[in-house]
Scaffold this active site. Structure first.
Site, PDB file in Angstrom:
ATOM      1  N   CYS A 166       0.790  -1.116   0.020  1.00 63.52           N
ATOM      2  CA  CYS A 166       0.143  -0.023   0.058  1.00 63.52           C
ATOM      3  C   CYS A 166       1.064   1.242   0.088  1.00 63.52           C
ATOM      4  O   CYS A 166       0.431   2.399  -0.142  1.00 63.52           O
ATOM      5  CB  CYS A 166      -1.000   0.108   1.057  1.00 63.52           C
ATOM      6  SG  CYS A 166      -1.911  -1.586   1.271  1.00 63.52           S
ATOM      7  N   HIS A 307      -3.316   7.471   6.306  1.00 64.82           N
ATOM      8  CA  HIS A 307      -3.395   6.091   5.595  1.00 64.82           C
ATOM      9  C   HIS A 307      -4.988   5.664   5.694  1.00 64.82           C
ATOM     10  O   HIS A 307      -5.452   5.089   4.913  1.00 64.82           O
ATOM     11  CB  HIS A 307      -2.409   5.151   6.162  1.00 64.82           C
ATOM     12  CG  HIS A 307      -2.327   3.818   5.403  1.00 64.82           C
ATOM     13  ND1 HIS A 307      -2.144   3.806   4.069  1.00 64.82           N
ATOM     14  CD2 HIS A 307      -2.430   2.549   6.010  1.00 64.82           C
ATOM     15  CE1 HIS A 307      -2.171   2.514   3.724  1.00 64.82           C
ATOM     16  NE2 HIS A 307      -2.360   1.771   4.627  1.00 64.82           N
ATOM     17  N   GLU A 318      -2.282   4.510  13.870  1.00 62.32           N
ATOM     18  CA  GLU A 318      -1.729   5.500  13.131  1.00 62.32           C
ATOM     19  C   GLU A 318      -1.880   6.680  14.052  1.00 62.32           C
ATOM     20  O   GLU A 318      -1.221   7.743  14.115  1.00 62.32           O
ATOM     21  CB  GLU A 318      -2.532   5.694  11.678  1.00 62.32           C
ATOM     22  CG  GLU A 318      -2.060   6.886  10.981  1.00 62.32           C
ATOM     23  CD  GLU A 318      -2.596   6.804   9.375  1.00 62.32           C
ATOM     24  OE1 GLU A 318      -2.218   7.516   8.739  1.00 62.32           O
ATOM     25  OE2 GLU A 318      -3.357   6.125   9.242  1.00 62.32           O
ATOM     26  N   LYS A 339      -9.976   7.512   1.908  1.00 66.79           N
ATOM     27  CA  LYS A 339     -10.481   6.056   1.661  1.00 66.79           C
ATOM     28  C   LYS A 339     -11.988   5.853   2.148  1.00 66.79           C
ATOM     29  O   LYS A 339     -12.502   5.064   1.777  1.00 66.79           O
ATOM     30  CB  LYS A 339      -9.534   5.060   2.483  1.00 66.79           C
ATOM     31  CG  LYS A 339      -8.037   5.084   1.860  1.00 66.79           C
ATOM     32  CD  LYS A 339      -7.389   3.768   2.665  1.00 66.79           C
ATOM     33  CE  LYS A 339      -6.031   3.652   1.948  1.00 66.79           C
ATOM     34  NZ  LYS A 339      -4.897   4.723   2.416  1.00 66.79           N
ATOM     35  N   HIS A 344      -9.914   1.472  -0.768  1.00 69.18           N
ATOM     36  CA  HIS A 344      -8.498   1.541  -0.676  1.00 69.18           C
ATOM     37  C   HIS A 344      -7.797   0.804  -2.098  1.00 69.18           C
ATOM     38  O   HIS A 344      -8.190  -0.201  -2.476  1.00 69.18           O
ATOM     39  CB  HIS A 344      -7.978   0.439   0.448  1.00 69.18           C
ATOM     40  CG  HIS A 344      -6.561   0.239   0.758  1.00 69.18           C
ATOM     41  ND1 HIS A 344      -5.770   0.813   0.068  1.00 69.18           N
ATOM     42  CD2 HIS A 344      -5.980   0.037   2.049  1.00 69.18           C
ATOM     43  CE1 HIS A 344      -4.376   0.745   0.601  1.00 69.18           C
ATOM     44  NE2 HIS A 344      -4.747   0.233   1.642  1.00 69.18           N
ATOM     45  N   PHE A 403       1.569  -3.417   3.939  1.00 71.83           N
ATOM     46  CA  PHE A 403       1.936  -4.842   4.286  1.00 71.83           C
ATOM     47  C   PHE A 403       3.407  -4.932   4.381  1.00 71.83           C
ATOM     48  O   PHE A 403       4.187  -4.728   3.600  1.00 71.83           O
ATOM     49  CB  PHE A 403       1.405  -5.689   3.530  1.00 71.83           C
ATOM     50  CG  PHE A 403      -0.207  -6.101   3.681  1.00 71.83           C
ATOM     51  CD1 PHE A 403      -0.897  -5.321   4.900  1.00 71.83           C
ATOM     52  CD2 PHE A 403      -1.004  -7.199   3.250  1.00 71.83           C
ATOM     53  CE1 PHE A 403      -2.263  -5.670   4.831  1.00 71.83           C
ATOM     54  CE2 PHE A 403      -2.299  -7.288   3.407  1.00 71.83           C
ATOM     55  CZ  PHE A 403      -3.166  -6.432   4.440  1.00 71.83           C
TER      56      PHE A 403
END
Length: 417
Positions: A166, A307, A318, A339, A344, A403
């Protein structure tokens, strides 16, 4: 870092997203608090626990790509090519032979041609290996997104793909900043692309228990970052492309400048395959490195495009990371996750969110986080709930956390000459 005093600015934007087929549609969708999430139509998803996605609607590749070439490209490359066309037209940049070797392309791709792989796996099983197209490999490999762009537009400078889940597109943007700063390019066509809404793509993320499964009947409410009732992210697809130029190169041709790309940070959590480090140290350091690279203090920043995946584990970590990196100023920041509206976009997410940050600076309006009805108690920052906000934005940062614990942060600043 050797930068030779070279500053980098953004002169063009292009976007294919669940909110529409250009940058204006993306931004208008944000301003209207519109969701691009709906039921999956790409395949029969009735047996899946997650049956929703941010699909691209009404996309006809023939509007951008000659018919004979369409079958030589996977869907994610179609999106990348279309977004690059818009971005270059927006920048009014024609790559003539005299500058071609100074213009490159880096496009981040998280997964690549998964749809093509699935199609040709079935071909092999049902019809045998002799029926595999000679274009099978070029259709699916990630670097053919920037490769097709470079061939289409005569860009002969650096041409490569960043693949870091991502964070792919944000790494592409940051790495392009470095190419230009070092004097190895004068302009870059940069961003991210993804097209992984396929049976295996959705099934794989579902097996990880990463996707939202509780709102299949009201998909527009499924992506809800920082809300206490979030239950996972919503997979989406598309592409975002930016045109980056060295400042004097841009000024010499009279280019319109959206913003300055002022900083970049990249780190690793070194912790887990899919989960962020609980202490958030990788994300914290990433933001700190970006601020230092830009020469900014925490209090100089007004807006963060988070994010913000809408997963139970990401959002509070986050949030805590932002509080650690920004100290008391964290509570004065406006933070949002777009998002909530796009879903996403995986490897393309950082590019689309960079565009959101740049447009926020251009318009002095911060996009909202929709579906934020009751914030998680651990998520206690100002997330611009449910409507856009007019405000002063001199500096904005965009976070991408992928990831494998791969992190990237880029900062954009209002251009003042």
């Amino acid at each position: 870092m050797v930068t030779n005093g070279r500053r980098v600015v953004v002169t063009g934007l292009g976007c294919i997203s669940p909110l529409g087929l250009d940058t204006a549609s993306l931004w208008n969708g944000f301003m209207e608090c519109k969701s691009g999430i709906g039921p999956i139509t790409r395949f029969d998803a009735k047996d899946y626990t997650s049956r929703i996605a941010g699909e691209i609607k009404e996309f006809d590749p023939e509007k951008w790509i000659p018919k004979r070439d369409i079958r030589r490209m996977d869907r994610f490359i179609h999106y990348a090519v279309a977004a690059s066309d818009e971005a270059l037209a927006d920048a009014k940049l024609e790559i003539t032979d005299d500058i071609a070797e100074r213009v490159g392309s880096i496009v981040g791709v998280g997964i690549g041609g998964l749809e093509t792989i699935e199609i040709y796996r079935d071909v092999v099983v049902s019809k045998g290996p002799r029926r595999i197209s000679p274009y099978f490999i070029p259709m699916l490999i990630a670097n053919l997104a920037p490769g097709q762009i470079s061939m289409r537009h005569n860009a002969k400078g650096p041409c490569l793909t960043t693949t870091s889940a991502c964070s792919s597109a944000s790494h592409a943007i940051g790495d392009s900043l470095r190419w230009i700063q070092r004097g190895e390019a004068d302009a870059m066509i940069v961003g991210g692309a993804e097209g992984a809404i396929t049976p295996l793509g959705v099934g794989g993320f579902t097996a990880l228990k990463a996707l939202s499964t509780e709102r299949n009947d009201e998909p527009e409410k499924a992506s809800r970052p920082f809300d206490k009732d979030r239950d996972g992210f919503v997979i989406a697809e598309g592409a975002g492309i930016l045109i980056l130029e060295e400042l004097e190169f841009a000024k010499a041709r009279g280019a319109r400048i959206y913003a300055e790309l002022s900083g970049y940070g990249a780190t690793a959590d070194a912790h887990h395959l899919t989960a962020p480090a609980p202490d958030g140290k990788g994300a914290i350091k990433c933001m700190e490195l970006c601020l230092a690279d830009a020469g900014l203090n925490p209090e100089d920043v007004q807006y963060i495009n988070a994010h913000g995946t809408s997963t139970p584990i990401n959002d509070p970590i986050e949030t805590a990371s932002i509080k650690s990196a920004f100290g008391d100023h964290a509570y004065k920041l406006a933070v949002s996750s777009t998002k909530s509206m796009t879903g996403h976009l995986l490897g393309a997410a950082g590019a689309v969110e960079a565009i959101a940050s740049i447009k926020a600076i251009e318009t002095q309006i911060a996009p909202p986080t929709i579906n934020l009805d009751e914030p998680d108690p651990e998520c206690d920052l100002d997330y611009i709930p449910n409507e856009p906000r007019s405000m002063k934005i001199e500096h904005a940062i965009s976070n991408s956390l992928g990831f494998g614990g791969t992190n990237a942060t880029v900062s954009f600043s209002r251009f003042t000459g």
